[in-house]
Design a protein around this motif. Sequence first.
Motif, PDB file in Angstrom:
ATOM      1  N   GLN A  13       0.830  -1.211   0.000  1.00 28.53           N
ATOM      2  CA  GLN A  13       0.000   0.000   0.000  1.00 28.53           C
ATOM      3  C   GLN A  13       0.863   1.260   0.000  1.00 28.53           C
ATOM      4  O   GLN A  13       0.501   2.268  -0.611  1.00 28.53           O
ATOM      5  N   GLU A 290      -9.244  -1.345   1.024  1.00 28.69           N
ATOM      6  CA  GLU A 290      -8.213  -2.357   0.776  1.00 28.69           C
ATOM      7  C   GLU A 290      -8.058  -3.284   1.990  1.00 28.69           C
ATOM      8  O   GLU A 290      -7.968  -4.508   1.853  1.00 28.69           O
ATOM      9  N   TYR A 291      -8.013  -2.682   3.185  1.00 31.21           N
ATOM     10  CA  TYR A 291      -7.926  -3.487   4.400  1.00 31.21           C
ATOM     11  C   TYR A 291      -9.150  -4.401   4.549  1.00 31.21           C
ATOM     12  O   TYR A 291      -9.030  -5.588   4.903  1.00 31.21           O
ATOM     13  N   ASN A 293     -11.080  -5.649   2.293  1.00 33.91           N
ATOM     14  CA  ASN A 293     -10.998  -6.769   1.354  1.00 33.91           C
ATOM     15  C   ASN A 293      -9.927  -7.773   1.770  1.00 33.91           C
ATOM     16  O   ASN A 293     -10.106  -8.988   1.610  1.00 33.91           O
TER      17      ASN A 293
END
Length: 389
Positions: A13, A290-291, A293
Motif C-alpha cells: 500500500q 483495501e484493508y 478486502n
Amino acid sequence: MNLDFLSEFIREQYQTNDFIPLHAPSFKGNEKKYLEETIESTFVSSVGAFVDQFEKKIEDFTGTAKAVATVNGTAALHAALYMAGVRNNDLVITQALTFVATCNALIHMGAEPIFCDVSSESLGLCPKAVEEYLSENAGIDSAGCFHKQTGRRIKAVIPMHTFGHPVELDELLNVCSKWGLALVEDAAESLGSFYKGRHTGTFGDFSALSFNGNKIITTGGGGMLLCRKERDGEKAKHITTTAKVPHPYEFFHDEPGFNYRLPNLNAALGCAQMESLCDFLLMKRALAEEYKNFFAGSEYEFVTEPGYAKSNYWLNAVICPDTEHRDQLLKVSNHAGVMTRPIWQLMHRLPMFSNAFRGDLINSEFLESRVVSLPSSPPNKDSSGKSYG
C-alpha cells in the motif's frame, strides 16, 4: 492467516521497504510557503491572519457556528467543558475506552469521570449503557441531575468518536435531554466524519478537535473548540485569550481565563493542511476498503464505519479472535518494521482513575483485549476527479 502476508500487504500500500509508522503527517502543499509568510510577517504568536483563516476554514468545513483555535486538543476539551458549566467536584459521564486526554481534561478542572460502556458498532459511548447507569444511580431535582450515592452533580456526557467512527448522537442527545445533561463531543479523531450527513462536533453545544502530529491534518500541536452558537463562540474566544478586554494599551481582564490561543505559526500549517483534507479523506477511505478486502473471510474482523455514518477512518483497526492472536499480530508486524498498536488500556485500569464510578464495561473489556490499530497514513495515490462529501 499468515501474519507475514499482512506486513507484505501493508508495504504494498505504501510502496516502501522502510519503517511504516501508524499515522504520519503529509506535507505536500503550501505548508512551507505559508510558514515562510508567517515568519516574514513576524506575527508568529497568537495574533495573525492565519489564525482567523484557519478558524474560518474549520467553520466552513464542519458547519459549526464558531470555531476557536487552541494550543492542543486537551485545551479545547477543557475549554469546552468549562463553557458547558462543568466545575470543581462535578461528575461527567464518559467512556473507559478512550485516550487518556479525555479524562485529563476533567481532572484539570477538578471534576471526575463516570465510566460507561461503549457500543460494539461504533466503539464509542453507548447510549443504552449511559441510560442504564443513570436509571440505577442518578436522580433529578430542582438543581439538575445528581449522583445518588454521593449527592454530587452529574453535569455532562462526553462521547469520544473512536478512531473517527461517529457514536449514536441522536440517542445520546435524547438521554442528555431527559436527564438535563450537556453533551460535549470529544471529536479529536473525527475531522471529516459525518453522522447522518452532519459533521461530528456539531451536535453538542461544545466540542473539541485535535491537530496533533498523528491526526488527519496537523498543525504540529493544536486543537479547535467548536461552538454550536455564535455568541458562545465569542465568549469562548474571549476566555481562551486570558479574558483580556480589548483596549489600545490598558491590560484589563474581566474574568478568569485561559492562555490557550493557537500561535499563528501553527495556524499557517493548518491552513495549508486544510487544502489537502478532502484528498486525505478519499485516500484514507480507499485504504480502508483495501484493508476490508484483505481481511474478508479471515478470523480477523476489520472495523468498519457504522451504517448511519461516514467515517474519516482516521485509524484502521481489526478485532482479533482473542488476546493471543492480538499479541502475535503485534509482535510479527512490529518486528517486520510495520507499526501496529493495541487499543488503549481502559481508563479505570490507570492508577489515577482506579476508584472512579463505573457501569458494566463488557464491550470495552472485549475490545481492549482484541483490537489492533494498523498503519493508516494516507497512501500517496491519485484521487483526481473524485470529491468528498
